[in-house]
Design a protein around this motif. Structure first.
Motif, PDB file in Angstrom:
ATOM      1  N   GLY A 170      27.983  32.793  27.729  1.00 30.04           N
ATOM      2  CA  GLY A 170      28.499  33.580  26.615  1.00 30.04           C
ATOM      3  C   GLY A 170      29.597  34.532  26.993  1.00 30.04           C
ATOM      4  N   VAL A 171      30.060  34.474  28.261  1.00 32.64           N
ATOM      5  CA  VAL A 171      31.133  35.357  28.734  1.00 32.64           C
ATOM      6  C   VAL A 171      32.246  34.495  29.312  1.00 32.64           C
ATOM      7  CG1 VAL A 171      31.766  37.146  30.418  1.00 32.64           C
ATOM      8  CG2 VAL A 171      29.570  37.273  29.212  1.00 32.64           C
ATOM      9  N   ARG A 172      33.479  34.867  29.039  1.00 32.38           N
ATOM     10  CA  ARG A 172      34.644  34.175  29.592  1.00 32.38           C
ATOM     11  C   ARG A 172      35.402  35.118  30.510  1.00 32.38           C
ATOM     12  NH1 ARG A 172      39.987  32.999  27.321  1.00 32.38           N
ATOM     13  NH2 ARG A 172      39.367  34.066  25.398  1.00 32.38           N
ATOM     14  N   ARG A 173      35.833  34.607  31.659  1.00 35.66           N
ATOM     15  CA  ARG A 173      36.557  35.408  32.646  1.00 35.66           C
ATOM     16  C   ARG A 173      37.995  34.926  32.753  1.00 35.66           C
ATOM     17  NH1 ARG A 173      36.607  34.686  38.826  1.00 35.66           N
ATOM     18  NH2 ARG A 173      37.257  36.695  39.668  1.00 35.66           N
ATOM     19  N   ILE A 174      38.933  35.873  32.678  1.00 33.17           N
ATOM     20  CA  ILE A 174      40.335  35.598  32.939  1.00 33.17           C
ATOM     21  C   ILE A 174      40.683  36.339  34.226  1.00 33.17           C
ATOM     22  CG2 ILE A 174      42.684  35.676  32.053  1.00 33.17           C
ATOM     23  CD1 ILE A 174      41.501  36.094  29.264  1.00 33.17           C
ATOM     24  N   ALA A 175      40.974  35.602  35.294  1.00 32.03           N
ATOM     25  CA  ALA A 175      41.123  36.201  36.615  1.00 32.03           C
ATOM     26  C   ALA A 175      42.584  36.490  36.953  1.00 32.03           C
ATOM     27  CB  ALA A 175      40.521  35.290  37.676  1.00 32.03           C
ATOM     28  N   ASP A 176      42.763  37.549  37.732  1.00 30.49           N
ATOM     29  CA  ASP A 176      44.025  37.847  38.423  1.00 30.49           C
ATOM     30  C   ASP A 176      45.226  38.020  37.491  1.00 30.49           C
ATOM     31  OD1 ASP A 176      42.905  37.884  40.996  1.00 30.49           O
ATOM     32  OD2 ASP A 176      42.997  35.699  41.125  1.00 30.49           O
ATOM     33  N   ILE A 177      45.051  38.805  36.456  1.00 26.33           N
ATOM     34  CA  ILE A 177      46.190  39.184  35.618  1.00 26.33           C
ATOM     35  C   ILE A 177      47.013  40.228  36.373  1.00 26.33           C
ATOM     36  CG2 ILE A 177      46.884  40.267  33.454  1.00 26.33           C
ATOM     37  CD1 ILE A 177      44.305  39.174  32.242  1.00 26.33           C
ATOM     38  N   ALA A 178      48.283  39.970  36.550  1.00 21.49           N
ATOM     39  CA  ALA A 178      49.138  40.859  37.335  1.00 21.49           C
ATOM     40  C   ALA A 178      49.591  42.057  36.501  1.00 21.49           C
ATOM     41  CB  ALA A 178      50.356  40.092  37.849  1.00 21.49           C
ATOM     42  N   TYR A 179      49.564  43.245  37.123  1.00 21.06           N
ATOM     43  CA  TYR A 179      50.186  44.407  36.502  1.00 21.06           C
ATOM     44  C   TYR A 179      51.242  45.009  37.424  1.00 21.06           C
ATOM     45  CZ  TYR A 179      47.070  47.212  39.482  1.00 21.06           C
ATOM     46  OH  TYR A 179      46.421  47.764  40.560  1.00 21.06           O
ATOM     47  N   GLY A 180      51.484  44.350  38.567  1.00 22.37           N
ATOM     48  CA  GLY A 180      52.495  44.759  39.533  1.00 22.37           C
ATOM     49  C   GLY A 180      52.818  43.578  40.423  1.00 22.37           C
ATOM     50  N   THR A 181      53.675  43.797  41.394  1.00 17.00           N
ATOM     51  CA  THR A 181      54.128  42.694  42.237  1.00 17.00           C
ATOM     52  C   THR A 181      53.246  42.446  43.449  1.00 17.00           C
ATOM     53  OG1 THR A 181      55.605  44.201  43.433  1.00 17.00           O
ATOM     54  CG2 THR A 181      56.518  43.031  41.535  1.00 17.00           C
ATOM     55  N   ASP A 182      52.471  43.432  43.879  1.00 14.43           N
ATOM     56  CA  ASP A 182      51.612  43.258  45.046  1.00 14.43           C
ATOM     57  C   ASP A 182      50.407  42.393  44.686  1.00 14.43           C
ATOM     58  OD1 ASP A 182      51.173  44.621  47.921  1.00 14.43           O
ATOM     59  OD2 ASP A 182      49.223  44.382  46.942  1.00 14.43           O
ATOM     60  N   THR A 183      49.913  41.643  45.667  1.00 18.48           N
ATOM     61  CA  THR A 183      48.784  40.745  45.398  1.00 18.48           C
ATOM     62  C   THR A 183      47.513  41.494  45.026  1.00 18.48           C
ATOM     63  OG1 THR A 183      48.273  40.674  47.784  1.00 18.48           O
ATOM     64  CG2 THR A 183      49.672  38.919  46.888  1.00 18.48           C
ATOM     65  N   ARG A 184      47.406  42.759  45.392  1.00 17.21           N
ATOM     66  CA  ARG A 184      46.228  43.538  45.000  1.00 17.21           C
ATOM     67  C   ARG A 184      46.376  44.175  43.620  1.00 17.21           C
ATOM     68  NH1 ARG A 184      41.917  44.526  48.050  1.00 17.21           N
ATOM     69  NH2 ARG A 184      41.942  43.864  50.228  1.00 17.21           N
ATOM     70  N   GLN A 185      47.555  44.145  43.076  1.00 18.71           N
ATOM     71  CA  GLN A 185      47.770  44.717  41.741  1.00 18.71           C
ATOM     72  C   GLN A 185      47.430  43.658  40.690  1.00 18.71           C
ATOM     73  OE1 GLN A 185      51.844  45.989  42.611  1.00 18.71           O
ATOM     74  NE2 GLN A 185      51.194  48.123  42.324  1.00 18.71           N
ATOM     75  N   ARG A 186      46.151  43.381  40.611  1.00 22.06           N
ATOM     76  CA  ARG A 186      45.610  42.351  39.733  1.00 22.06           C
ATOM     77  C   ARG A 186      44.345  42.885  39.066  1.00 22.06           C
ATOM     78  NH1 ARG A 186      49.900  40.959  41.154  1.00 22.06           N
ATOM     79  NH2 ARG A 186      50.589  38.965  42.048  1.00 22.06           N
TER      80      ARG A 186
END
Length: 291
Positions: free
Chosen positions: A33-49
């Motif tokens: 019953g839950v959907r996950r959307i992974a790793d949406i970027a908010y910056g250029t670094d790989t940790r800014q997700r």
């Protein structure tokens, strides 16, 4: 407790925190019953997700509340996908209550100091507010939450909303800080403290003040709930009470929720049935606009 025993207990706390943050980073179990959307970027670094969890049946016409969660890890380690950060909270607020839950990653020390980390969280918050409607969330119903180092970053943004506005974030309803012992950095750094704080916060008193939620607390900050463990030797509840008193004196609203739980349990058990989850949920529900 002797000073030696106190230091040993503090060292054990740090070791436990670092171990759990480093090795519990496996992808969380996504409930039915839950959907996950992974790793949406908010910056250029790989940790800014950031990862987003939403009801599987959510539509872009829904107006669900949105919880933005900031993981812990001593500002140096940790991961947005840690099961102890996500699992029980998603099971409760997303699957049971129909909320949207956003778990934010950010750059870690030494790549980024805590002020830059707070700016990362602010940028993620702004991005999430902009995308909320597409997830079935309401940008006017945001709650900021964090544990440990993440609680410090959440509290810092709550105390100084200008940091969030500079990143393009709009006001949010309130903040839940889960067991931060870093609300008054000036006092901490001038007393005996855990040694890793020197690596993270350096030796400049002006910098300590700039990243101290108590030091930058602005009048009229949004409501805060400060959860604190009564089992810790460094007594985060005393800091929480002092911070709440200062916020109240400045016209804000802050309350303290002591829990007879370990530092880790304050995080992992939130969302499980019981009085603790109910108290946090009551705080959140009380912030939501009435229909």
């Amino acid at each position: 407790m002797t000073p030696l025993a106190t230091r040993a207990r503090q060292a054990g706390l740090v070791a436990t925190l670092l171990f759990s943050a480093t090795f519990a980073a496996a992808a969380p179990a996504v409930p039915d019953g839950v959907r996950r959307i992974a790793d949406i970027a908010y910056g250029t670094d790989t940790r800014q997700r950031m990862d987003v969890y939403l009801p599987a049946s959510a539509t872009d016409t829904a107006k669900a509340p949105v919880i933005v969660m900031v993981h812990g890890g001593a500002w140096m380690v940790g991961n947005k996908a840690m099961s102890n950060v996500v699992d029980n909270k998603v099971a409760y607020w997303v699957r049971q209550k129909g909320y949207v839950f956003v778990s934010v990653g950010y750059r870690l020390s030494p790549q980024a100091d805590p002020l830059l980390q707070a700016r990362d969280v602010a940028a993620a918050l702004a991005k999430a507010q902009g995308l909320a409607a597409s997830w079935g969330g309401d940008p006017a119903k945001f709650i900021l939450m964090g544990h440990s180092a993440g609680a410090h970053l959440a509290a810092l943004l709550a105390a100084s909303p200008a940091l969030a506005r500079e990143a393009g974030a709009q006001a949010w309803l309130g903040t839940v800080a889960l067991d931060s012992a870093a609300l008054d950095l000036e006092r901490i750094m001038q007393a005996r403290h855990m040694r890793f704080y020197d690596r993270v916060f350096g030796a400049d008193p002006a910098y300590w003040r700039s990243v101290s939620p108590s030091g930058v607390l602005a009048p009229g900050a949004a409501p805060m709930l400060l959860v604190c463990s009564t089992q810790r030797a460094d007594d985060p509840c005393a800091q929480a009470r002092d911070f709440a008193a200062k916020a109240t004196a400045q016209g804000g609203r802050a309350s303290v929720l002591p829990q007879d739980l370990t530092h880790a349990q304050v995080n992992t058990t939130l969302g499980l049935p019981g009085a603790y989850t109910e108290a946090v949920d009551d705080f959140i529900t009380g912030l939501l606009p009435r229909p």
